[in-house]
Design a protein around this motif. Structure first.
Motif, short mmCIF file in Angstrom:
data_model
loop_
_atom_site.label_atom_id
_atom_site.label_comp_id
_atom_site.label_asym_id
_atom_site.label_seq_id
_atom_site.Cartn_x
_atom_site.Cartn_y
_atom_site.Cartn_z
N TYR A 132 74.58 -46.61 13.11
CA TYR A 132 73.41 -46.23 13.91
C TYR A 132 72.48 -47.42 14.06
CZ TYR A 132 69.05 -43.95 15.27
OH TYR A 132 67.89 -43.61 15.92
N THR A 133 72.04 -47.67 15.27
CA THR A 133 71.12 -48.78 15.54
C THR A 133 69.93 -48.26 16.33
OG1 THR A 133 72.92 -50.40 15.60
CG2 THR A 133 70.84 -51.03 16.63
N GLN A 134 68.73 -48.66 15.90
CA GLN A 134 67.53 -48.30 16.64
C GLN A 134 66.70 -49.55 16.91
OE1 GLN A 134 65.20 -44.69 15.84
NE2 GLN A 134 63.36 -45.95 15.70
N VAL A 135 66.26 -49.68 18.16
CA VAL A 135 65.43 -50.82 18.57
C VAL A 135 64.19 -50.27 19.27
CG1 VAL A 135 65.29 -52.95 19.90
CG2 VAL A 135 67.47 -52.26 18.89
N THR A 136 63.03 -50.76 18.87
CA THR A 136 61.78 -50.41 19.54
C THR A 136 61.06 -51.71 19.87
OG1 THR A 136 61.62 -48.43 18.15
CG2 THR A 136 59.67 -49.05 19.40
N VAL A 137 60.82 -51.93 21.15
CA VAL A 137 60.15 -53.16 21.60
C VAL A 137 58.88 -52.76 22.36
CG1 VAL A 137 60.31 -55.26 22.98
CG2 VAL A 137 62.33 -54.39 21.78
N GLU A 138 57.77 -53.29 21.91
CA GLU A 138 56.47 -52.96 22.49
C GLU A 138 55.84 -54.20 23.10
OE1 GLU A 138 53.65 -50.58 19.99
OE2 GLU A 138 52.43 -52.40 20.15
N ALA A 139 55.28 -54.07 24.29
CA ALA A 139 54.58 -55.18 24.94
C ALA A 139 53.35 -54.63 25.65
CB ALA A 139 55.50 -55.89 25.94
N GLY A 140 52.26 -55.38 25.58
CA GLY A 140 51.05 -54.89 26.21
C GLY A 140 49.93 -55.90 26.18
N GLY A 141 48.76 -55.43 26.59
CA GLY A 141 47.58 -56.27 26.62
C GLY A 141 46.40 -55.60 25.96
N ALA A 142 45.45 -56.41 25.52
CA ALA A 142 44.22 -55.92 24.89
C ALA A 142 43.03 -56.59 25.57
CB ALA A 142 44.23 -56.24 23.39
N TYR A 143 41.93 -55.85 25.63
CA TYR A 143 40.71 -56.42 26.20
C TYR A 143 39.52 -56.01 25.34
CZ TYR A 143 37.37 -58.10 29.64
OH TYR A 143 36.37 -58.80 30.26
N GLU A 144 38.77 -57.00 24.93
CA GLU A 144 37.60 -56.76 24.07
C GLU A 144 36.43 -56.27 24.90
OE1 GLU A 144 34.42 -59.71 22.00
OE2 GLU A 144 36.53 -60.08 21.44
N ILE A 145 35.89 -55.10 24.53
CA ILE A 145 34.79 -54.52 25.30
C ILE A 145 33.48 -54.47 24.50
CG2 ILE A 145 36.33 -53.17 26.75
CD1 ILE A 145 35.59 -50.71 25.09
N TRP A 146 33.58 -54.71 23.17
CA TRP A 146 32.34 -54.66 22.37
C TRP A 146 32.53 -55.43 21.08
CZ3 TRP A 146 31.48 -52.79 17.41
CH2 TRP A 146 30.13 -52.71 17.00
N GLN A 147 31.46 -56.08 20.63
CA GLN A 147 31.43 -56.67 19.30
C GLN A 147 30.02 -56.63 18.77
OE1 GLN A 147 31.96 -60.95 18.88
NE2 GLN A 147 31.88 -61.19 21.11
N GLY A 148 29.89 -56.50 17.46
CA GLY A 148 28.56 -56.43 16.88
C GLY A 148 28.64 -56.12 15.39
N ARG A 149 27.49 -55.87 14.79
CA ARG A 149 27.42 -55.57 13.37
C ARG A 149 27.91 -54.16 13.10
NH1 ARG A 149 27.04 -59.15 9.56
NH2 ARG A 149 25.95 -57.63 8.25
N ASN A 150 28.63 -54.01 11.96
CA ASN A 150 29.11 -52.71 11.55
C ASN A 150 28.31 -52.26 10.34
OD1 ASN A 150 30.60 -50.53 10.36
ND2 ASN A 150 32.43 -51.23 11.45
N PRO A 151 27.40 -51.30 10.50
CA PRO A 151 26.55 -50.88 9.37
C PRO A 151 27.31 -50.18 8.26
CG PRO A 151 26.24 -49.41 11.24
CD PRO A 151 27.11 -50.53 11.72
N VAL A 152 28.49 -49.62 8.59
CA VAL A 152 29.25 -48.90 7.58
C VAL A 152 29.98 -49.87 6.66
CG1 VAL A 152 31.11 -47.23 7.20
CG2 VAL A 152 29.51 -46.92 9.12
N LEU A 153 30.69 -50.84 7.24
CA LEU A 153 31.46 -51.79 6.45
C LEU A 153 30.68 -53.06 6.10
CD1 LEU A 153 34.84 -51.52 8.39
CD2 LEU A 153 34.24 -50.44 6.23
#
Length: 296
Positions: A132-153
């Protein structure tokens, strides 16, 4: 094997010490899944990792239904070492708010088992093998929409939206030979036969998702990603969740090397055909991941 294990432990320990010294000296470096640049050039990360999941769910092959319940020991014990047993890697290139990523999971398994059943006048015996052989190939893009201070962490965070496609390939070969021995009036008669079944299934799932990258300290990051897809285009529905803790281990020839540990869950519900030709794969794969990331 013991010498290799000791060498690996020494390398990781040395990298950890060096990485701690660099961090203490004030160097602030990107790591994990967040390559960044300040001069407008592309930055690249390459990750090799191991994922050892539990599998649970159900599948239908040739119209017959089977329950799926596999633990990591079963998977490791049936890896096919006659070829490349497994490959798992992640790569991402980033420039400013834009990122392009690719993830590959490949695994090949094999197993065999003999069987025998005695009757009053006959013995049925044989041998079954499966690949049995299984192959999973993922390709995509990311776009940054926000950055800032994290009060929780108590650190800084970056929020990305994701979109892409995930290709699935599953291939199975089952072969068997059997012998029936008849004992009639003290005389034995043998009748043998051999049969094989094989099949290959492919589909592509579009997906959308989001990722939160949390820098919690010098050389430390906590990343959480989630996506869902399928939408009836490939599978009926699929989803994935990944959470990792990343830390800087050392610098190799001017390149940062990170280590990370985490947990990954990937679920898919796919079906095609009907009757004796129906195929279904409704399975959840979940388990720990561990790897290293090299920055370029």
């Amino acid at each position: 094997m013991k010498h290799r294990l000791k060498a690996a432990v020494l390398i990781i320990a040395s990298c950890t010490v060096v990485g701690s010294a660099v961090s203490a000296g004030g160097a602030e470096l990107s790591h994990g899944s967040s390559p960044t640049t300040e001069d407008g050039n592309w930055s690249v990360i390459f990750t090799t990792y191991g994922w050892i999941p539990w599998l649970s769910g159900n599948t239908v092959i040739k119209g017959r239904s089977f329950d799926v319940s596999v633990d990591p020991s079963d998977l490791l014990g049936h890896l096919d070492w006659s070829t490349l047993p497994a490959w798992m890697s992640y790569a991402e290139a980033r420039r400013g708010p834009v990122g392009l990523f690719n993830d590959i999971v490949y695994a090949s398994f094999s197993g065999s088992k003999g069987f025998a059943k005695d009757g009053e006048h006959a013995t049925f015996s044989g041998h079954i093998s499966a690949d049995y052989t299984q192959v999973t190939v993922e390709a995509g893009g990311a776009y940054e929409i926000w950055q800032g201070r994290n009060p929780v962490l108590m650190g800084t965070s970056v929020f990305d939206v994701l979109a892409g496609a995930r290709y699935w390939h599953q291939d199975s070969v089952v072969s068997a030979d059997s012998v029936t021995t008849l004992n009639v009036a003290g005389l034995e008669f043998e009748n043998g036969r051999w049969f094989a079944k094989s099949g290959s299934v492919n589909w592509v799932d579009p997906f959308v998702g989001a990722r939160l990258r949390n820098k919690i300290g010098p050389g430390e990051e906590l990343d959480v990603r989630a996506d869902f897809g399928g939408f009836g285009v490939g599978s009926d529905f699929s989803w994935q969740v990944l959470a990792t803790y990343n830390w800087q281990m050392c610098i190799l020839d001017g390149h940062v090397l990170d280590g990370y540990v985490g947990y990954r869950a990937l679920s898919v519900d796919y079906s095609q055909g009907s009757g004796t030709s129906r195929y279904e794969y409704n399975v959840l794969q979940q388990g720990p991941v561990v790897g290293t990331t090299l920055h370029f």
